[in-house]
Design a protein around this motif. Sequence first.
Motif, mmCIF file in Angstrom:
data_model
loop_
_atom_site.group_PDB
_atom_site.id
_atom_site.type_symbol
_atom_site.label_atom_id
_atom_site.label_comp_id
_atom_site.label_asym_id
_atom_site.label_seq_id
_atom_site.Cartn_x
_atom_site.Cartn_y
_atom_site.Cartn_z
ATOM 1 N N ARG A 79 -0.383 -31.301 -10.263
ATOM 2 C CA ARG A 79 0.603 -30.228 -10.111
ATOM 3 C C ARG A 79 1.714 -30.582 -9.126
ATOM 4 O O ARG A 79 2.855 -30.184 -9.300
ATOM 5 N N HIS A 203 -0.032 -20.014 -8.799
ATOM 6 C CA HIS A 203 -0.440 -19.856 -10.202
ATOM 7 C C HIS A 203 -0.118 -18.471 -10.752
ATOM 8 O O HIS A 203 -0.483 -18.187 -11.901
ATOM 9 N N THR A 233 -5.862 -17.262 -6.281
ATOM 10 C CA THR A 233 -6.056 -17.954 -7.554
ATOM 11 C C THR A 233 -7.412 -17.647 -8.167
ATOM 12 O O THR A 233 -7.540 -17.518 -9.389
ATOM 13 N N TYR A 284 -6.077 -21.028 -15.729
ATOM 14 C CA TYR A 284 -4.818 -20.654 -15.088
ATOM 15 C C TYR A 284 -3.898 -19.930 -16.066
ATOM 16 O O TYR A 284 -3.148 -19.027 -15.669
ATOM 17 N N GLN A 288 -2.611 -16.088 -15.382
ATOM 18 C CA GLN A 288 -1.213 -15.678 -15.497
ATOM 19 C C GLN A 288 -1.069 -14.531 -16.495
ATOM 20 O O GLN A 288 -0.392 -13.530 -16.215
#
Length: 385
Positions: A79, A203, A233, A284, A288
Amino acid sequence: MPELAKHLNHFTESVIREMTRVSDAHNAINLSQGFPDFDPPPELIDAAKRALAEGYNQYAVTWGAPGFRQALARKQRVRMGADIDPDAHIVVTCGGTEAMMAAMMTVCNPGDKVIVFSPFYENYGADTILSGAKPVYVPLHPPEFGFDPDELRRAFEQGVKALVLCNPSNPAGKVFTREELHLIADLAQEFDTFVITDEVYEHIVYPPHEHVYMASLPGMFERTLSTSSLSKTYSVTGWRLGYVIGPERVISGARKIHDFLTVGAAAPLQQAAITGLNFSQSYYDELQAGYVRRRSVFLDYLDRAGLKYTRPQGAYYVLADISDFGFKSDTEFCYWMARDIGVAAVPGSSFFHEPVSHLIRFHFAKKEETLRQAGERLMRLKEKV
């Protein structure tokens, strides 16, 4: 009796935690302090049980259990676009709060100046003062909460040692663009300044916005202290697992600060968290998507209640405008709302260096049913306008 330390006069107790106490006193729905009312992934809970049963109950390595650091390095290499060495570039802390404090104390001498964007998470000003440094506030201008490049340059020209960057931003929900980050990076390199990032909401970003790590920009890994935590997260705010990622010469200093602040983070929880750090991208994506839904549910209620707000681009906070309600201050409004409406928020003035008293901060890290309950209560605000 002897006097207490003078730096205590320059900041207050946490207003966020105070509003949680107010919420509890009135049995309100707590949309003030940003923690979920839902459990973390069951795999993490199971991993924590195993860690306790398998003997991870004594001190880990002070600056982080090797397995945790290795898993974190694997996750963040991709990332951040950096070759992160788990043995040289990471220190594990007791939450993101300690990570920021350790980072600040690592790079700042008494009398140094630190740029802080306003609005800001309330810890940043206090951390600067506790480090013996002096905050230099640069405003983020609504409604998009962008900065004026000329104002930022003038702040750098004051001879600052570091800049604090919360991205995505708490409380504004701003996601800094790549262009904005490059401008900050260029100034940091021109004026030989550190950048301390708080990327705990890395995230939780809403399309079409994207999160760009400051440390991933050319020339910035060597002068960036990237702080974050697992709290948001993985919905484990009570686990208090944070970290600082940075160049070896900085991290070697941060490890010394961390050692004498807290010794080390909880060993069984570090072991358990490896499970989360090894989740695939689908986790992830689902995280989201879940927050996209929560944002939609809550903002719909704000629309129906007649509250004006700035649409968040990331994180899980929204700043709402209470100008139409005729209260003397945002603090008075928040106490009234917790008592009479049954929903708790945070006075926006606690986040601003400027004299702002017409904004309040809600968070929406709650079950959708909780947000609907809060929304139905907020509908009563229409009667007060």
